[in-house]
Motif scaffolding. Structure first.
Motif, PDB file in Angstrom:
ATOM      1  N   ARG A 183       0.833  -1.197   0.000  1.00 28.45           N
ATOM      2  CA  ARG A 183       0.000   0.000   0.000  1.00 28.45           C
ATOM      3  C   ARG A 183       0.871   1.251   0.000  1.00 28.45           C
ATOM      4  NH1 ARG A 183      -4.128  -2.350   4.275  1.00 28.45           N
ATOM      5  NH2 ARG A 183      -5.562  -3.276   2.793  1.00 28.45           N
ATOM      6  N   SER A 184       0.287   2.329  -0.484  1.00 25.81           N
ATOM      7  CA  SER A 184       1.043   3.590  -0.540  1.00 25.81           C
ATOM      8  C   SER A 184       1.527   4.003   0.829  1.00 25.81           C
ATOM      9  CB  SER A 184       0.170   4.714  -1.085  1.00 25.81           C
ATOM     10  OG  SER A 184      -0.714   4.228  -2.033  1.00 25.81           O
ATOM     11  N   SER A 185       0.729   3.694   1.860  1.00 24.15           N
ATOM     12  CA  SER A 185       1.127   4.128   3.191  1.00 24.15           C
ATOM     13  C   SER A 185       2.407   3.439   3.652  1.00 24.15           C
ATOM     14  CB  SER A 185       0.006   3.858   4.194  1.00 24.15           C
ATOM     15  OG  SER A 185      -0.423   2.514   4.102  1.00 24.15           O
ATOM     16  N   ARG A 186       2.768   2.339   2.995  1.00 26.26           N
ATOM     17  CA  ARG A 186       3.984   1.644   3.412  1.00 26.26           C
ATOM     18  C   ARG A 186       5.196   2.055   2.586  1.00 26.26           C
ATOM     19  NH1 ARG A 186       3.040  -1.939   7.138  1.00 26.26           N
ATOM     20  NH2 ARG A 186       0.978  -2.855   7.337  1.00 26.26           N
ATOM     21  N   LYS A 187       4.965   2.840   1.567  1.00 26.44           N
ATOM     22  CA  LYS A 187       6.121   3.252   0.766  1.00 26.44           C
ATOM     23  C   LYS A 187       6.813   4.411   1.454  1.00 26.44           C
ATOM     24  CE  LYS A 187       3.853   1.727  -3.413  1.00 26.44           C
ATOM     25  NZ  LYS A 187       3.195   2.100  -4.663  1.00 26.44           N
ATOM     26  N   SER A 192      10.554   8.757   5.564  1.00 30.04           N
ATOM     27  CA  SER A 192       9.637   9.750   6.113  1.00 30.04           C
ATOM     28  C   SER A 192       9.578   9.759   7.623  1.00 30.04           C
ATOM     29  CB  SER A 192       8.231   9.537   5.569  1.00 30.04           C
ATOM     30  OG  SER A 192       7.732   8.301   6.040  1.00 30.04           O
ATOM     31  N   VAL A 210       7.528  16.839  13.990  1.00 29.96           N
ATOM     32  CA  VAL A 210       6.588  16.287  13.018  1.00 29.96           C
ATOM     33  C   VAL A 210       6.153  17.359  12.044  1.00 29.96           C
ATOM     34  CG1 VAL A 210       4.283  15.345  12.773  1.00 29.96           C
ATOM     35  CG2 VAL A 210       5.782  14.487  14.558  1.00 29.96           C
ATOM     36  N   LYS A 214       5.811  17.864   7.360  1.00 27.26           N
ATOM     37  CA  LYS A 214       4.538  17.879   6.644  1.00 27.26           C
ATOM     38  C   LYS A 214       4.732  18.479   5.264  1.00 27.26           C
ATOM     39  CE  LYS A 214       1.451  17.798  10.497  1.00 27.26           C
ATOM     40  NZ  LYS A 214       1.926  18.582  11.643  1.00 27.26           N
ATOM     41  N   VAL A 216       2.901  20.522   3.513  1.00 28.17           N
ATOM     42  CA  VAL A 216       2.482  21.892   3.233  1.00 28.17           C
ATOM     43  C   VAL A 216       2.895  22.791   4.371  1.00 28.17           C
ATOM     44  CG1 VAL A 216       0.503  23.350   2.848  1.00 28.17           C
ATOM     45  CG2 VAL A 216       0.516  21.024   1.962  1.00 28.17           C
ATOM     46  N   PRO A 233       3.676   5.607  -9.726  1.00 27.82           N
ATOM     47  CA  PRO A 233       3.221   5.378  -8.357  1.00 27.82           C
ATOM     48  C   PRO A 233       3.907   6.236  -7.300  1.00 27.82           C
ATOM     49  CG  PRO A 233       4.569   3.543  -9.119  1.00 27.82           C
ATOM     50  CD  PRO A 233       4.373   4.427 -10.294  1.00 27.82           C
ATOM     51  N   ILE A 234       5.159   6.627  -7.565  1.00 32.79           N
ATOM     52  CA  ILE A 234       5.870   7.396  -6.538  1.00 32.79           C
ATOM     53  C   ILE A 234       5.841   8.861  -6.880  1.00 32.79           C
ATOM     54  CG2 ILE A 234       7.945   7.410  -5.169  1.00 32.79           C
ATOM     55  CD1 ILE A 234       8.866   5.144  -7.211  1.00 32.79           C
ATOM     56  N   GLU A 297      -4.062  21.539  -6.620  1.00 31.46           N
ATOM     57  CA  GLU A 297      -5.195  21.517  -5.701  1.00 31.46           C
ATOM     58  C   GLU A 297      -5.018  22.712  -4.789  1.00 31.46           C
ATOM     59  OE1 GLU A 297      -6.135  17.474  -4.415  1.00 31.46           O
ATOM     60  OE2 GLU A 297      -6.441  18.383  -2.446  1.00 31.46           O
ATOM     61  N   GLY A 301      -9.521  22.879  -1.755  1.00 24.78           N
ATOM     62  CA  GLY A 301      -9.706  21.508  -2.183  1.00 24.78           C
ATOM     63  C   GLY A 301     -10.090  21.344  -3.632  1.00 24.78           C
ATOM     64  N   SER A 327      -5.298  14.604 -22.313  1.00 24.79           N
ATOM     65  CA  SER A 327      -6.609  14.094 -22.742  1.00 24.79           C
ATOM     66  C   SER A 327      -7.525  13.927 -21.549  1.00 24.79           C
ATOM     67  CB  SER A 327      -6.429  12.771 -23.475  1.00 24.79           C
ATOM     68  OG  SER A 327      -5.546  11.948 -22.749  1.00 24.79           O
ATOM     69  N   GLU A 328      -6.956  13.549 -20.425  1.00 24.24           N
ATOM     70  CA  GLU A 328      -7.780  13.375 -19.230  1.00 24.24           C
ATOM     71  C   GLU A 328      -8.292  14.723 -18.751  1.00 24.24           C
ATOM     72  OE1 GLU A 328      -6.055  10.738 -16.337  1.00 24.24           O
ATOM     73  OE2 GLU A 328      -7.249  11.696 -14.775  1.00 24.24           O
TER      74      GLU A 328
ATOM     75  N   ASP B  93      -5.235  -1.528  -4.094  1.00 23.68           N
ATOM     76  CA  ASP B  93      -4.284  -1.211  -3.019  1.00 23.68           C
ATOM     77  C   ASP B  93      -2.917  -0.871  -3.596  1.00 23.68           C
ATOM     78  OD1 ASP B  93      -5.325  -3.609  -0.447  1.00 23.68           O
ATOM     79  OD2 ASP B  93      -6.085  -1.642  -1.021  1.00 23.68           O
ATOM     80  N   PHE B  94      -2.620  -1.374  -4.782  1.00 24.86           N
ATOM     81  CA  PHE B  94      -1.290  -1.181  -5.353  1.00 24.86           C
ATOM     82  C   PHE B  94      -1.343  -0.231  -6.540  1.00 24.86           C
ATOM     83  CE2 PHE B  94      -1.006  -4.409  -2.476  1.00 24.86           C
ATOM     84  CZ  PHE B  94      -1.495  -5.624  -2.902  1.00 24.86           C
ATOM     85  N   ASN B  95      -2.345   0.620  -6.555  1.00 25.45           N
ATOM     86  CA  ASN B  95      -2.480   1.636  -7.605  1.00 25.45           C
ATOM     87  C   ASN B  95      -2.692   1.075  -8.997  1.00 25.45           C
ATOM     88  OD1 ASN B  95      -2.074   3.718  -5.730  1.00 25.45           O
ATOM     89  ND2 ASN B  95       0.132   3.493  -5.917  1.00 25.45           N
ATOM     90  N   GLU B 179      -6.905   7.017   3.170  1.00 22.72           N
ATOM     91  CA  GLU B 179      -6.350   8.263   2.657  1.00 22.72           C
ATOM     92  C   GLU B 179      -7.288   9.374   3.091  1.00 22.72           C
ATOM     93  OE1 GLU B 179      -3.009   6.987   0.646  1.00 22.72           O
ATOM     94  OE2 GLU B 179      -3.783   9.009   0.343  1.00 22.72           O
ATOM     95  N   GLU B 181      -7.883  13.343   3.947  1.00 22.35           N
ATOM     96  CA  GLU B 181      -7.343  14.691   3.828  1.00 22.35           C
ATOM     97  C   GLU B 181      -7.519  15.371   5.168  1.00 22.35           C
ATOM     98  OE1 GLU B 181      -8.096  16.641   0.119  1.00 22.35           O
ATOM     99  OE2 GLU B 181      -8.497  18.459   1.285  1.00 22.35           O
ATOM    100  N   TYR B 310       5.161  -0.236  10.843  1.00 22.83           N
ATOM    101  CA  TYR B 310       5.311   1.169  10.486  1.00 22.83           C
ATOM    102  C   TYR B 310       6.420   1.817  11.281  1.00 22.83           C
ATOM    103  CZ  TYR B 310       1.077   1.167   7.664  1.00 22.83           C
ATOM    104  OH  TYR B 310       0.153   0.932   6.685  1.00 22.83           O
ATOM    105  N   PRO B 363      11.457  -0.746  -0.441  1.00 18.80           N
ATOM    106  CA  PRO B 363      11.073  -1.518  -1.618  1.00 18.80           C
ATOM    107  C   PRO B 363      11.718  -1.089  -2.918  1.00 18.80           C
ATOM    108  CG  PRO B 363       9.259  -0.142  -0.874  1.00 18.80           C
ATOM    109  CD  PRO B 363      10.321  -0.032   0.151  1.00 18.80           C
ATOM    110  N   TYR B 364      12.119   0.150  -3.010  1.00 19.91           N
ATOM    111  CA  TYR B 364      12.586   0.604  -4.313  1.00 19.91           C
ATOM    112  C   TYR B 364      14.051   0.362  -4.552  1.00 19.91           C
ATOM    113  CZ  TYR B 364       7.912   1.843  -4.812  1.00 19.91           C
ATOM    114  OH  TYR B 364       6.555   1.751  -4.865  1.00 19.91           O
ATOM    115  N   GLU B 553      -6.543   5.888 -23.809  1.00 23.45           N
ATOM    116  CA  GLU B 553      -7.388   6.732 -24.638  1.00 23.45           C
ATOM    117  C   GLU B 553      -7.143   6.529 -26.123  1.00 23.45           C
ATOM    118  OE1 GLU B 553      -8.965   8.924 -21.262  1.00 23.45           O
ATOM    119  OE2 GLU B 553      -9.558   9.023 -23.355  1.00 23.45           O
TER     120      GLU B 553
END
Lengths: 358, 588
Positions: A183-187, A192, A210, A214, A216, A233-234, A297, A301, A327-328, B93-95, B179, B181, B310, B363-364, B553
């Protein structure tokens, strides 16, 4: 409810199709009932029904079983009467056996063969090397054989790598989307967290520590915002206080993601982008004319196109950045006059086509 | 329970005989049946059992939120109080799933509100939860007690504020790996002063600051608090104060654990921790000063669950010192910086270990610190092991064969070699035999993930031996359609199959189209299936949604059936085509 009867039919036969010399089969064998043991394959001197029959059968059985395979029907009637044709292709066994051979010298503790299979094991080297000889001590599942024929290249000597050529296409390069599967939270965990022991900073509260990590910051020094790119992904971080114009930001984005983008394209297209193509990807990030567009953003928001407001106002409002495919962007209908005409046409064509499909 | 049902249904063959048992009696009996599967079985015995069971079921599990409409669920289960919903496919979970794919909870909440369902518990996984949904949820159900969000997204702390403010009966707010905000608003202060019913609060995944005084007061007025997981913004001294207030905690997630071990605060913490005799589960340490860890040694002997996945700051000697105290551990989640040697310590200390997860810390770089040796050590030291997730540098067939022998009780076996097509590190052979040994030995295996150099052979073994397999994850494996065919044909209990970057095409996809109605879902990405194959499948099976996702696309794609499909996700459904699919998702 779901064809349970078929399951019970299928199971007993399937249990015994893999030859018993498979080292990892040994434990299971002991647990089976006596009836099952009667049915199971056994290696032994000639006179056993199946070994004689096996020599007589060959191609016919194989073909029949192949057609059974293609019908997708695994379980069949009496296992004694089928499937044990002459094992011309010993690859299925050879993979595991080759490993065994190479490791015999090591005498690793996990190799524990019961004594009754010792004699047969000694004949294995013969089988592995002289694959054309019919062998009465080895039973091979035909289904395996048909798979193996296609999967493996011609028999290789014991210790060389048997690598099917098709797998080479799938060698995963360094940066593959979604790999490794975490998961992204583990990367980026290691980078970090402030994991160094804090011995002489007892006056500095962890809160402040901490806060400085952050993404921002409202203070003027070092304003780092996250920037992500579609398909990568990163993410990265950029320090907006280091630049004073949109052009500089655009250059930085280019630098940050070009390498990653090339790696992605390499892995998916199998080719190498020419320098021109690379440049093309990032040109026009700000004016919508290139392949990618920069959006951000804001503090409310909302997603906004970069470049509308003066730079200093932008810096005060931006919370994070994103690089989208142009295109998106048109699909999101930002309504900006900067949209190229062709992207609107694209969208129209796609909508029309989508209707056809339904 | 199922055998009891069949016994009864056999004995009472005619439906009218059912009337000998008044409904209330049957209902009372059914109350003892709690698992969804068992209740599903009950409801299929006969019509009156269906009726009674459906009218009395309070807890419902929906594995795919698009498989059925909320209205239909409400209609069938009028006594509904607790519901669990899952949205996006697992690979999200893995994008691998595009961001706006779907999985919105709002329609469900809106339907429940409109139909005045007495909702008390909501558990969501991989769904998009907007602040509006949370707001509506908080206002619509007077008895709402428990909200658990796992891997969700789409909401902010404003939504949490609404929950805190309006759900006066709330007992549980559990946010796992979402996730969110963080507007750094004062959502925690929105809990009323009269709110004293909190039992479980987990906000470890929130990234922003919180008001520490508010947190302390909330804890102080929650005498039933048993589970508390803090985020990084909660420092050492607040932790100490909280633990003094809540010595009855059972589950603790430490936030930031950075302090000077020589200080008075540290001593106070040691005292507070010693009083927490009920703590069985420990996690967090998001920031950590390792030499403050000995403060926890007094509760380690009671721990059954430890999650340090973690906490990259805990390594080496400090880590093994901690683990040596944890003799009763049943569940352990750690990072691979523990190394093979560290795993040997685990193997010799934690004899009751049932579940182990070893995550990659870097991982990278692609260099995990554990190899097959660690896995073998664990398998020989921990015979009760039944679930494993193991990210490693390399693997061998020999090791897997040994593991299979040592631990025949695996229910979940997930192996991830960081280089996904790596062969046996010693012999350079494919890992077919090793995984074959696993499926052969572990008769109860329900979930399997494979990596390494793998040919069609491994799938033959899986099809033959993995009789109980329900979920299979495949990446960069196999040689031909046969691989997938073996699996589809052999694994009768298969419910979820997810495949990426493997050479399986239309031949496999179309081999047994009826199978997919017996499964929850199939995911195939970067495989060999073509648009034509998917169209054929969709045409034959109207009760499947076959979704194609093409982010490139390419408009030519639509007209070319031979074009390979980038991502395909299909699932059985009674709800028909979904109406909330974004532009890049085409349902055939």
């Amino acid at each position: 409810m779901e064809g349970c009867s078929k399951i019970t039919e299928a199971c007993p036969q399937l249990l015994d199709l893999i030859p018993r010399e498979r080292e990892w089969l040994v434990k299971r064998a002991d647990e089976r009932s006596s009836e099952e043991k009667k049915l199971e394959l056994r290696l032994g001197p000639p006179g056993e029904e199946w070994s004689l029959r096996e020599n007589a059968k060959n191609a016919d059985d194989r073909e029949r079983d192949e057609s059974l395979l293609s019908l997708g029907y695994f379980s069949n009637g009496n296992q004694h009467t089928r499937k044990f044709s002459s094992p011309e292709n010993l690859q299925p066994g050879s993979v595991w056996f080759n490993q065994q051979l190479s490791q015999q010298a090591k005498a690793t503790p996990f190799l524990q063969f019961p004594s009754k299979t010792v004699t047969t094991r000694q004949s294995l080297p013969v089988m592995a090397k002289e694959s054309s000889q019919p062998c009465c001590t080895k039973v091979v599942v035909d289904l395996q054989q048909s798979a193996e024929k296609k999967a493996f290249s011609p028999p290789a000597p014991a210790n060389t790598a048997v690598v099917p050529s098709s797998s080479q296409k799938r060698t995963a390069p360094g940066s593959v989307v979604g790999w490794p599967p975490i998961r992204s939270s583990r990367k980026n965990l290691a980078s970090s967290s402030s994991s160094k022991p804090v011995t002489d900073s007892q006056n500095e509260s962890p809160n402040k520590k901490v806060a400085s990590e952050k993404p921002v910051e409202t203070c003027k020094k070092g304003m780092f915002v996250k920037i992500n790119m579609d398909g990568v992904p990163i993410g990265r971080k950029v320090d907006l206080t280091a630049y004073d114009s949109y052009e500089k930001l655009s250059t930085v984005v280019d630098e940050l993601f070009r390498g990653l983008l090339t790696a992605q394209r390499d892995s998916s297209a199998g080719g190498i982008m020419s320098e021109q193509e690379e440049e093309k990807a990032f040109m026009g990030v700000l004016d919508g004319s290139g392949e990618y567009t920069l959006v951000y953003e804001d503090n409310e928001g909302d997603r906004m196109l970069v470049g509308d407001v003066p730079w200093h106002m932008f810096v005060s409002m931006v919370k994070r950045l994103r690089v989208l495919k142009s295109s998106e962007v048109s699909a999101l209908s930002l309504g900006s006059s900067k949209q190229g005409k062709e992207s609107t046409d694209e969208m129209r064509r796609k909508n029309f086509a989508a209707k056809i499909l339904f | 329970m199922v055998s009891l049902c069949s016994f009864i249904s056999y004995y009472w063959e005619e439906e009218k005989r059912m009337n000998y048992f008044p409904d209330e009696v049957l209902e009372h009996v059914f109350d003892f049946v709690t698992s969804s599967r068992d209740r599903n079985a009950l409801s299929q015995v006969c019509k009156s059992w269906y009726r009674i069971e459906s009218s009395s079921r309070q807890k419902v599990f929906i594995g795919n939120c698009y498989a059925i409409s909320p209205e239909r669920v409400i209609e069938r289960f009028p006594a509904l109080k607790s519901i669990a919903l899952k949205g996006k496919p697992h690979f999200a979970d893995f994008n691998l799933v595009p961001h706006e794919w779907g999985g919105f909870v709002y329609p469900w909440i809106e339907a429940f509100a409109r139909n005045r369902v007495g909702l008390e518990e909501l558990r969501l996984k991989r769904m998009v939860v907007s602040d509006d949904s949370l707001e509506l949820l908080s206002r619509s159900f007077a008895n709402f007690k428990s909200l658990v969000l796992v891997s969700c997204e789409g909401f902010t702390t404003d939504g949490l504020a609404a929950i805190a403010a309006n759900c006066r009966c709330l007992r549980e707010l559990d946010l796992q790996e979402n996730e969110v905000e963080d507007h750094r608003g004062h959502w925690l202060s929105c809990f009323h002063d009269s709110h004293t019913s909190l039992v479980s609060l987990n906000f470890a995944c929130l990234k922003g600051d919180i008001n520490l005084g508010v947190l302390e007061r909330l804890v102080a007025r929650s005498p039933n608090l048993r589970s508390l997981r803090l985020n990084r913004a909660v420092p050492f001294d607040t932790l100490q104060k909280i633990l003094m207030q809540s010595p009855n905690l059972v589950d603790l997630g430490v936030g930031s654990y950075v302090h000077d071990p020589d200080s008075e605060t540290y001593d106070k913490l040691v005292t507070a921790i010693e009083k927490c005799k009920s703590v069985r589960s420990l996690s967090g340490f998001l920031d950590v000063a390792p030499h403050c860890l000995p403060a926890f040694h007094s509760i380690c002997p009671n721990l059954t669950s430890l999650n340090l996945s973690y906490a990259p700051g805990i390594q080496g000697g400090e880590l093994t010192k901690l683990i040596r105290h944890c003799r009763k551990l049943q569940r352990l989640w750690i990072l691979d910086c523990i190394g093979d040697k560290g795993l040997e310590v685990v193997a010799s200390t934690c004899k009751d270990l049932q579940e182990l997860r070893v995550f990659p810390s870097d991982p990278y770089i692609g260099h995990a610190a554990v190899t097959e040796e660690g896995l073998v050590a664990i398998s020989s030291g921990c015979p009760k092991l039944h679930s494993i997730l193991y990210f490693c540098q390399q693997m061998t067939n020999a090791a897997l064969i040994t593991v299979a022998k040592n631990c025949p009780n695996f229910i979940r076996f997930r192996l991830c070699i960081l280089d996904p097509t790596k062969p046996d590190a010693v012999t350079q052979q494919p890992l077919d035999e090793g995984f074959g040994a696993i499926v052969h030995s572990c008769r109860g295996l329900r979930r399997l993930s494979l990596t390494g150099l793998l040919t069609d052979q491994v799938f033959l073994y899986i099809g033959m031996y993995a009789e109980q397999l329900e979920m299979l994850s495949i990446a960069f494996a196999g040689d031909s359609d046969k691989g997938m065919q073996y699996v589809l044909n052999g694994c009768k209990r298969l419910r979820k199959l997810e495949i990426r970057d493997s050479p399986f095409g239309n031949g496999a996809l179309l081999m047994d189209v009826g199978k997919y109605e017996a499964m929850r879902s199939l995911w195939m990405s970067s495989c060999e299936v073509t648009l034509g194959g998917c169209k054929t499948l969709a045409k034959k099976m109207p009760r499947l949604n076959v979704e194609i996702m093409n982010e490139n696309e390419q408009t030519d794609f639509i007209f070319d059936d031979a074009q390979k499909v980038d991502k395909m996700y299909l699932y059985r459904t009674l709800a028909g085509q979904r109406k909330d699919a974004p532009d890049f998702v085409w349902t055939l």
